[in-house]
Design a protein around this motif. Structure first.
Motif: not given
Ligand SMILES: Nc1ncnc2c1ncn2[C@@H]1O[C@H](COP(=O)(O)OP(=O)(O)O)[C@@H](O)[C@H]1O
Ligand SMILES: [Mg+2]
Lengths: 275, 284, 257
Positions: A147, A176, A183, A186-187, A190-191
Motif C-alpha cells: 500500500n 493512496i 496522516t 499515522a497510516i 497502522g499498516d
C-alpha cells in the motif's frame, strides 16, 4: 408576542450577516501581522521559530499558514502573503523570486516498524510507486500487497520525490493520496504493508525509516551529502524583501535559531554552506 | 413606532437580499470559471472521462463522480437505518429522562470538528477495516462509515420531527385494534412519517456529498474508478480541496468545473427534498 | 328492540377504583354490561365516562401514574389478570374514538389493517373480510367509493363508519364508542345511530355520549355517572322518566330543560 420574538430573531440574524460581510471586507492579509504561507512541511518549523520571534520582538505578529509549496509561492507573487514557504527548489518560471534558504531537509522513506524490509534501491522505490512492484515478497519481505502512500500534487515533498526518485516515471493513480505529513505517518504506523515518504524531521518511533541506496537517512548522512533524497526549505518574497520581512528572515539565520533547526532534525542552512 | 418598524423591515429586507446576492455571486463565479472548460473538453468526455491528469491535459472526472456517489450512498445506507432507529427510540421508546439526555448528546456530535472524525477514522477504523476485510483500509467503506456517523445528527433530528408529527390518534387507533407497540411503530408511525423520513435522508445526503475534510483523510483519494467498497476512491469535494491550492490555468478551471458538477448535484438533492416537503404540506 | 340473548352479562366491574397519580378518577364502580345490548354512559364533563370506558380495553394502562383497584371481567375472565393478553383483549373489545381517526392510507388498507397485523395473508379471505366489514359498517351500501381512495378524502361521517369497519374486520365481541358523533353533522349522527342499532344484534355496545337525546333514542340501558362514581344504572326508558336518584333527575332535567 410570538411575532415579536420572531422579528427580534430576524434582526439579530440581519446584524450578524451585516457584521460578517463587513469583517470579511476589512480583513486584509497584511493588516497588522506578517503573513507567511506555503509548504506544510516547512510550516511547523517556521511556526515554532515565529513564536520565539514574537516573544522577543514585542508588537510584531507573524501569521503562519500551511497551504502547500506551490500555493505559497503563488501567494507571495500575488501579495496574498508577505513571505512564501516552499519545500522544493524553485522551478524555472519562479526564478525571479527572492530565494532565502533556511534549512536542508531530507525526505525519509518510512514503513511499519515490523516490516522486515529495511533497505531499498532508488529504482526499487521508483518501481513501487509506478506500481511495477506490487508485493513485498518481491522485495524479500512478507507476502502482502504494497500500500503505497503519496502526497497530493503541488506538495513540495511530492515534487522533490518525483524529481529525485521517479524521474520521468509517473506515480501510479492507484496510490493512496494524503495531503499532510501527519496522516501519511499515522497510516504507515497502522499498516504493516504501507510505505510512505515524509520529512526526516517528522519521523517518530511509530514508523521505521528505510535506507536508500545503502544510506541510512541520518543527520550526518544529510550533511555529508550522501543521502540522495533531500530538498531545500525556502522562504521566498516577490522582489527584494521589505524591512519587516528582512528582519524576520535574518532572525532565522541567527545561531540560536539555527540550533533549534538542527535540534528539530533538519540541517541548518549554515551547516549546508559549511560543507 | 411606525418609522421604527419601517426601518427594521427595510434592514431585514436588505440583509435577506445581501445574503441572496452573496450566494448568487458565488454561484455565478463558480459557473463562469467552470463552464468554459466543460464546453472546450466536451461535456461527455469531461463527465464520463476516466482519466484525470490535469497537469498533462486529461480532465475526466468520472472517477470522482463515482467516488462521491459510492461514498454518499454508503453513508446513507448506514445513517438511514441507524438514524431512523435512533429517532424511533427517542420518540417512542426511551423514557423521558433518557431522551432528555440523549438528544443533546446527539446534537453535540454535530459540533465535533471534521478533522477529529477523520483522525479517529485513520487511527481506529481504517486499520480495523484493513485487518477485517483486506485492502488498504483507506476506502469507500471507511469514508461511508465516518460520513454516516457525521450525518447522523441531521438525520436523527429531522426524523424525530417527522415522527413527533404523527398524530397520537393514529397510534391509539392501532393500539385499540390490538397491535403491540412494535406493530404500531412499524405499521402506522413509520408509514405515516414516510415523507418526513425521506426528507431526513435527502438532507443527510446533501450534507454527506458536501463534507470534505474527514473524507480526504480516510477515503484514500486514489484517482481511479472504484469497483468495490474496499477500494480507495476520490470524491468531488476531496478533489477540489486537494488540488485547488496550487492549480493554475486549465487545471484550475477543471476544478471549478468539478465544483459546478457538485453544485448541480446538491441542487438536485435540495429540489428533491423541497418537492417532498411541499407534497407533504399539501396533504395536510 | 332488545335482541334475543341479551340479559346475559358480558362485562362486570366490581369495586372498580382508578387513580391517575393522586387523582381519584373512578370510585368503587359496580356495573354489569349486558350482552348484545346498547349501554349508554352519561354524565357531566369530567365525571369519568371515558375513563370507565377505557378500563374495558385497558387503554388507560399507559397513562403515567395509572393505578387500578377492584376487578373487571369479560365473560368472567379477569381482564387485568396475568393470563389476559392486552393484544387479544383489544381484538375482542374494540374502540371507536371521538374524532374519526382512520389511518392515512386507502380505505382498503384501513379496513384490512387489523387482520393483516394479526397475520391474515390469504387474499381471498382478506377480500371477504373487506366486503363483510364494509357492509357491516354501512359503507358498502353507500357505495360509490373507490376502495383505493385515501381515507382522509372521505366526509367525516364516512370516516367514522370506516373506523367502525376497521374494527369489525378484527371480529370483536364488544364495541366501545367514546362520543362517536360529537364531530359529526346531524345527518351522519342519525346514520351512526342506525348502524349501532343494527350492530347490537351481534355485538355488545357501550357508548359514551354527551347528548341526552342520543342516549334516549339509541340505547337500551343507561348509566349515570357523577364525580367518578356510578350513581344509577337501568333501562334507558325508566332512567329517563323515573330516575331513582335525585342527582340523576336533576341532571336529566337540566339537560333536557
Ligand atoms: N390522562 C389523564 N391524566 C390525568 N388525569 C386525567 C387523565 N385523563 C382524564 N383525567 C381526569 O380524569 C377525570 C375524568 O376524565 P374523563 O374520563 O375523560 O371524563 P369524561 O369522559 O367524563 O369527560 C377528569 O377530571 C380528567 O381531568
Ligand atoms: Mg370523555
Amino acid at each position: 408576542m410570538a411575532h415579536h420574538r420572531r422579528s427580534h430573531l430576524l434582526l439579530v440574524m440581519a446584524i450578524i450577516a451585516g457584521l460578517s460581510i463587513g469583517v470579511a471586507g476589512c480583513r486584509g492579509p497584511q493588516s497588522g501581522g506578517l503573513t507567511v504561507a506555503g509548504s506544510t512541511s516547512v510550516q511547523p518549523l517556521v511556526e515554532h521559530l515565529a513564536e520565539r520571534y514574537m516573544a522577543e520582538h514585542h508588537g510584531e505578529v507573524v501569521n503562519v499558514q500551511g497551504s502547500g509549496s506551490t500555493a505559497g509561492i503563488r501567494a507571495a507573487v500575488s501579495g496574498a502573503a508577505a513571505i512564501g514557504m516552499a519545500s522544493r527548489e524553485l522551478e524555472p518560471t519562479e526564478r525571479d523570486l527572492h530565494r532565502f534558504l533556511i534549512a536542508q531537509d531530507a525526505i525519509a522513506v518510512i514503513v511499519h516498524p515490523a516490516n522486515p524490509v529495511k533497505a531499498l534501491r532508488r529504482e526499487q522505490l521508483r518501481d513501487i510507486y509506478a506500481r511495477r512492484i506490487r508485493d513485498w515478497q518481491q522485495l524479500g519481505g512478507n507476502p502482502g500487497t504494497i500500500n503505497f502512500i503519496t502526497r497530493e500534487e503541488g506538495s513540495g515533498t511530492r515534487g522533490a520525490f518525483q524529481e529525485i526518485v521517479m524521474g520521468d516515471a509517473e506515480i501510479s493513480a492507484d496510490g493512496i493520496v494524503q495531503d499532510s505529513t501527519g496522516t501519511v505517518r499515522a497510516i504507515v504506523a497502522g499498516d504493516r504493508n504501507a510505505i510512505g515518504y515524509i520529512s526526516l524531521g517528522m519521523v517518530t518511533p511509530e514508523v521505521a525509516t528505510i535506507s536508500l541506496d545503502e544510506v541510512v537517512p541520518t543527520h550526518d548522512a544529510v550533511i555529508s551529502g550522501q543521502y540522495p533524497l533531500t530538498r531545500p526549505f525556502l522562504l521566498v518574497t516577490s522582489g527584494e524583501p521589505g524591512p519587516r520581512e528582512r528582519a524576520f528572515m535574518d532572525y532565522l539565520h541567527q545561531p540560536a535559531c539555527q540550533a533549534i533547526i538542527e535540534e528539530e532534525g533538519y540541517v541548518p542552512s549554515a551547516a549546508e554552506s559549511r560543507s | 413606532m411606525r418609522l421604527r418598524e419601517f426601518v427594521i423591515e427595510k434592514l431585514l429586507f436588505i440583509a435577506a437580499l445581501s445574503s441572496l446576492a452573496v450566494l448568487a455571486l458565488i454561484a455565478v463565479f463558480v459557473f463562469i470559471e467552470g463552464t468554459p472548460i466543460m464546453l472546450r473538453e466536451g461535456l461527455g468526455s469531461f463527465l464520463l472521462g476516466a482519466k484525470w491528469a490535469p497537469t498533462k491535459g486529461s480532465f475526466g472526472i468520472l472517477p470522482m463522480i463515482m467516488g462521491s456517489i459510492w461514498v454518499t450512498v454508503g453513508a446513507l445506507l448506514i445513517a438511514g437505518p441507524v438514524g431512523v432507529a435512533c429517532a424511533v427510540f427517542l420518540v417512542e421508546i426511551a423514557p423521558r429522562q433518557v431522551a432528555d439526555v440523549v438528544r443533546p448528546a446527539i446534537q453535540l456530535l454535530a459540533g465535533i470538528p471534521s478533522v477529529v472524525y477523520g483522525f479517529i477514522g485513520i487511527v481506529v477504523l481504517v486499520p480495523f477495516i484493513r485487518e477485517t476485510f483486506g485492502g488498504p483500509g483507506l476506502s469507500i467503506l471507511s469514508a461511508a462509515i465516518i460520513l454516516g456517523v457525521m450525518v447522523l445528527p441531521t438525520v436523527i433530528s429531522i426524523a424525530q420531527n417527522a415522527l413527533e408529527a404523527v398524530p397520537v390518534e393514529y397510534k391509539q387507533g392501532a393500539l385499540a385494534l390490538g397491535c403491540t407497540h412494535w406493530q404500531t411503530i412499524l405499521l402506522v408511525i413509520l408509514p405515516t412519517a414516510r415523507t418526513g423520513l425521506i426528507t431526513a435522508l435527502v438532507l443527510g445526503m446533501g450534507r454527506a456529498v458536501g463534507e470534505t475534510m474527514a473524507v480526504i483523510m480516510v477515503v484514500g483519494n486514489a484517482v481511479k474508478l472504484p469497483i468495490n467498497p474496499l477500494d480507495p476512491a476520490r470524491t468531488l469535494t476531496s478533489n477540489i480541496a486537494l488540488e485547488m491550492a496550487y492549480a493554475a490555468g486549465a487545471h484550475r478551471e477543471a476544478l471549478f468545473a468539478t465544483g459546478v458538477v457538485l453544485f448541480v448535484f446538491i441542487m438536485i438533492l435540495n429540489a428533491l427534498a423541497n418537492m417532498r416537503l411541499r407534497r407533504r404540506g399539501s396533504h395536510r | 328492540m332488545v335482541s334475543t340473548d341479551s340479559g346475559q352479562v358480558k362485562i362486570t366491574a366490581r369495586g372498580l377504583s382508578l387513580f391517575y397519580g393522586s387523582f381519584h378518577a373512578l370510585k368503587s364502580v359496580d356495573l354489569d354490561v349486558q350482552s348484545r345490548t346498547i349501554t349508554a354512559i352519561i354524565g357531566p364533563s369530567g365525571c369519568g365516562k371515558s375513563t370507565l370506558l377505557r378500563t374495558f380495553n385497558r387503554m388507560n394502562d399507559m397513562v403515567p401514574g395509572f393505578r387500578l383497584d377492584g376487578e373487571v371481567r369479560l365473560d368472567g375472565q379477569d381482564i387485568y389478570g396475568p393470563q389476559m393478553s392486552v393484544s387479544v383483549l383489544r381484538k375482542r373489545v374494540g374502540m371507536v374514538f371521538q374524532k374519526p381517526n382512520p389511518f392515512p392510507f386507502s380505505i382498503r388498507d384501513n379496513v384490512l389493517f387489523g387482520p393483516r397485523a394479526h397475520g391474515v395473508t390469504d387474499r381471498a379471505y382478506l377480500e371477504h373480510i373487506l366486503e363483510q366489514s364494509l357492509r357491516g359498517s354501512g359503507l358498502w351500501d353507500d357505495g360509490g367509493f373507490d376502495l383505493d381512495t385515501p381515507a382522509q378524502d372521505l366526509p367525516l361521517g364516512a370516516q367514522q363508519q370506516l373506523c367502525i369497519a376497521r374494527l369489525l374486520a378484527v371480529e370483536p365481541e364488544v364495541i366501545l364508542l367514546d362520543e362517536p358523533c360529537s364531530a359529526l353533522d346531524p345527518y351522519s349522527t342519525l346514520h351512526i345511530e342506525d348502524l349501532m342499532r343494527q350492530l347490537s344484534e351481534a355485538y355488545t355496545i357501550v357508548i359514551v355520549t354527551h347528548n341526552m337525546q342520543q342516549a334516549a333514542r339509541a340505547s337500551d340501558r343507561a348509566v349515570f355517572m357523577l364525580l367518578g362514581s356510578m350513581v344509577e344504572e337501568g333501562p334507558t326508558g325508566r332512567l329517563f322518566t323515573e330516575p331513582h336518584d335525585e342527582r340523576t333527575a336533576e341532571y336529566i332535567m337540566g339537560r333536557f330543560g
